[in-house]
Design a protein around this motif. Structure first.
Motif, PDB file in Angstrom:
ATOM      1  N   VAL A 121       0.831  -1.200   0.000  1.00 57.00           N
ATOM      2  CA  VAL A 121       0.000   0.000   0.000  1.00 57.00           C
ATOM      3  C   VAL A 121       0.869   1.255   0.000  1.00 57.00           C
ATOM      4  CG1 VAL A 121      -1.713   1.294   1.324  1.00 57.00           C
ATOM      5  CG2 VAL A 121      -1.922  -1.179   1.113  1.00 57.00           C
ATOM      6  N   ALA A 122       2.007   1.213   0.717  1.00 61.17           N
ATOM      7  CA  ALA A 122       2.890   2.379   0.779  1.00 61.17           C
ATOM      8  C   ALA A 122       3.509   2.714  -0.573  1.00 61.17           C
ATOM      9  CB  ALA A 122       3.989   2.140   1.804  1.00 61.17           C
ATOM     10  N   GLN A 123       3.547   1.751  -1.506  1.00 59.70           N
ATOM     11  CA  GLN A 123       4.064   2.028  -2.852  1.00 59.70           C
ATOM     12  C   GLN A 123       3.055   2.775  -3.714  1.00 59.70           C
ATOM     13  OE1 GLN A 123       7.355   1.252  -3.227  1.00 59.70           O
ATOM     14  NE2 GLN A 123       6.992   0.663  -1.084  1.00 59.70           N
ATOM     15  N   LYS A 124       1.872   3.016  -3.167  1.00 58.85           N
ATOM     16  CA  LYS A 124       0.800   3.765  -3.824  1.00 58.85           C
ATOM     17  C   LYS A 124       0.427   3.181  -5.189  1.00 58.85           C
ATOM     18  CE  LYS A 124       1.999   8.055  -1.453  1.00 58.85           C
ATOM     19  NZ  LYS A 124       2.369   9.493  -1.578  1.00 58.85           N
ATOM     20  N   PRO A 125      -0.003   1.913  -5.178  1.00 62.51           N
ATOM     21  CA  PRO A 125      -0.474   1.333  -6.437  1.00 62.51           C
ATOM     22  C   PRO A 125      -1.827   1.933  -6.815  1.00 62.51           C
ATOM     23  CG  PRO A 125      -0.926  -0.156  -4.639  1.00 62.51           C
ATOM     24  CD  PRO A 125      -0.151   0.991  -4.040  1.00 62.51           C
ATOM     25  N   ALA A 204       1.617   0.841   6.708  1.00 63.14           N
ATOM     26  CA  ALA A 204       1.636   1.694   5.517  1.00 63.14           C
ATOM     27  C   ALA A 204       1.853   3.153   5.891  1.00 63.14           C
ATOM     28  CB  ALA A 204       0.324   1.533   4.744  1.00 63.14           C
ATOM     29  N   ALA A 205       1.232   3.589   6.992  1.00 60.75           N
ATOM     30  CA  ALA A 205       1.417   4.970   7.432  1.00 60.75           C
ATOM     31  C   ALA A 205       2.865   5.224   7.851  1.00 60.75           C
ATOM     32  CB  ALA A 205       0.463   5.277   8.583  1.00 60.75           C
ATOM     33  N   ARG A 206       3.453   4.270   8.547  1.00 63.87           N
ATOM     34  CA  ARG A 206       4.857   4.441   8.972  1.00 63.87           C
ATOM     35  C   ARG A 206       5.804   4.377   7.786  1.00 63.87           C
ATOM     36  NH1 ARG A 206       9.025   5.859   9.729  1.00 63.87           N
ATOM     37  NH2 ARG A 206      10.500   5.453  11.443  1.00 63.87           N
ATOM     38  N   LEU A 207       5.573   3.450   6.871  1.00 62.67           N
ATOM     39  CA  LEU A 207       6.438   3.338   5.697  1.00 62.67           C
ATOM     40  C   LEU A 207       6.314   4.565   4.804  1.00 62.67           C
ATOM     41  CD1 LEU A 207       5.816  -0.418   4.869  1.00 62.67           C
ATOM     42  CD2 LEU A 207       8.024   0.580   5.468  1.00 62.67           C
TER      43      LEU A 207
END
Length: 318
Positions: A121-125, A204-207
């Motif tokens: 999710v952190a990679q913003k797909p 995801a928020a931390r990454l």
């Protein structure tokens, strides 16, 4: 320093002048006032902590030494009698084994799976905003509602057995919540499902706060997503992973009683009884408060040992 002052008769009198306060004295006075003010503001929090945190903790150890067969029954001193009763009870050892299995299976699956989901999710797909909300949904559902969903899926005539029948795998159907070999596993699946999405959103928020330059440097060095996830990003947020692991450890250890109560009530037999459910069962069903709180002491010590272990494993190496 002296100053001239007029006296009766016109004479001048020399008198001492008090020295002005030094800067260090002013600073010290200001610091003392701030410290006193902070102490006064902390008093309500300290009282709250002592009454509602330290008080119940002390009460657990006190009640564990009593023979107390119900809230309105006479109390007598039991000494080590409750400890001997607990250690001689095979149900207690079944609860210890079930709790150990639950933690050993649910916690790694939840943390590893949530970290991988959070990294994705952190990679913003495409659609990552919608995915965040979908992952968070299990955390918004009440525990009774989640239990009803799993009961509808795992009951003998539920969705899972129906799907297996239609797929020609009728031999695999089972009474999942009423079988000694699958009841505990069903509860573990519920724990993982209810916690993995919420935990993934936290990761995801931390990454997302990790500088982009770190990921770009890893790509320039030829690191793929798998290597970047575990060799680059994981060490950066290692301490945060430890905090989330501790929270999920405590939730799984102390919060499993409600799922057991709603779905299996510790059965069949004691095949799905956990330590936290045993505390509830002995206190509110068997009305044996001394036994219950003796198990509570064991639960407290297990939780403390687990927190210290997790903190040591996930502490930063620099």
């Amino acid at each position: 320093m002296t100053m001239l002052s007029s006296a009766p008769g016109g004479a001048s009198v020399h008198g001492p002048v008090p020295p002005p306060p030094s800067a260090s004295t002013t600073t010290t006075t200001t610091t003392k006032r701030r410290t006193q003010g902070g102490t006064v503001l902390a008093v309500p929090a300290l009282v709250w902590y002592l009454v509602f945190m330290v008080g119940p903790l002390v009460a657990i150890f006190v009640i564990a030494a009593l023979h107390w067969p119900g809230m309105l029954q006479p109390v007598s001193f039991a000494g080590m009698g409750n400890v001997r009763a607990v250690l001689d009870d095979p149900v207690f050892w079944d609860a210890v084994r079930n709790t150990a299995v639950q933690l050993a299976v649910a916690l790694p699956l939840m943390i590893v799976g949530a970290y991988m989901l959070g990294y994705y999710v952190a990679q913003k797909p495409p659609g990552h905003r919608v995915l965040r909300y979908l992952l968070f949904i299990p955390g918004l559902i009440s525990t009774p509602a989640k239990a009803m969903v799993f009961y509808a899926v795992l009951s003998p005539d539920g969705l899972l057995n129906g799907a297996l029948d239609k797929a020609g795998l009728g031999s695999l159907t089972d009474a999942w919540l009423a079988s000694p070999s699958t009841a505990l596993g069903s509860l573990i699946v519920l724990d993982v499902w209810s916690g993995i999405g919420f935990t993934a959103v936290l990761f995801a928020a931390r990454l997302g706060s990790v500088p982009d330059e770190i990921g770009e440097a890893a790509q320039l060095d030829g690191a793929g997503h798998w290597r970047a996830m575990w060799r680059i990003h994981f060490p950066v947020i290692r301490d945060f992973v430890g905090v989330v692991t501790m929270l999920q450890f405590l939730w799984t250890l102390f919060g499993s009683a409600q799922n057991v109560l709603l779905l299996t009530q510790g059965g069949p037999g004691s095949s799905s009884t956990t330590l936290s459910f045993l505390v509830y069962q002995k206190a509110f069903i068997a009305a044996d408060l001394g036994y219950s709180q003796t198990v509570g002491v064991v639960l407290f010590l297990v939780g403390l040992a687990g927190l210290l272990t997790i903190r040591r494993v996930f502490r930063q190496n620099y």
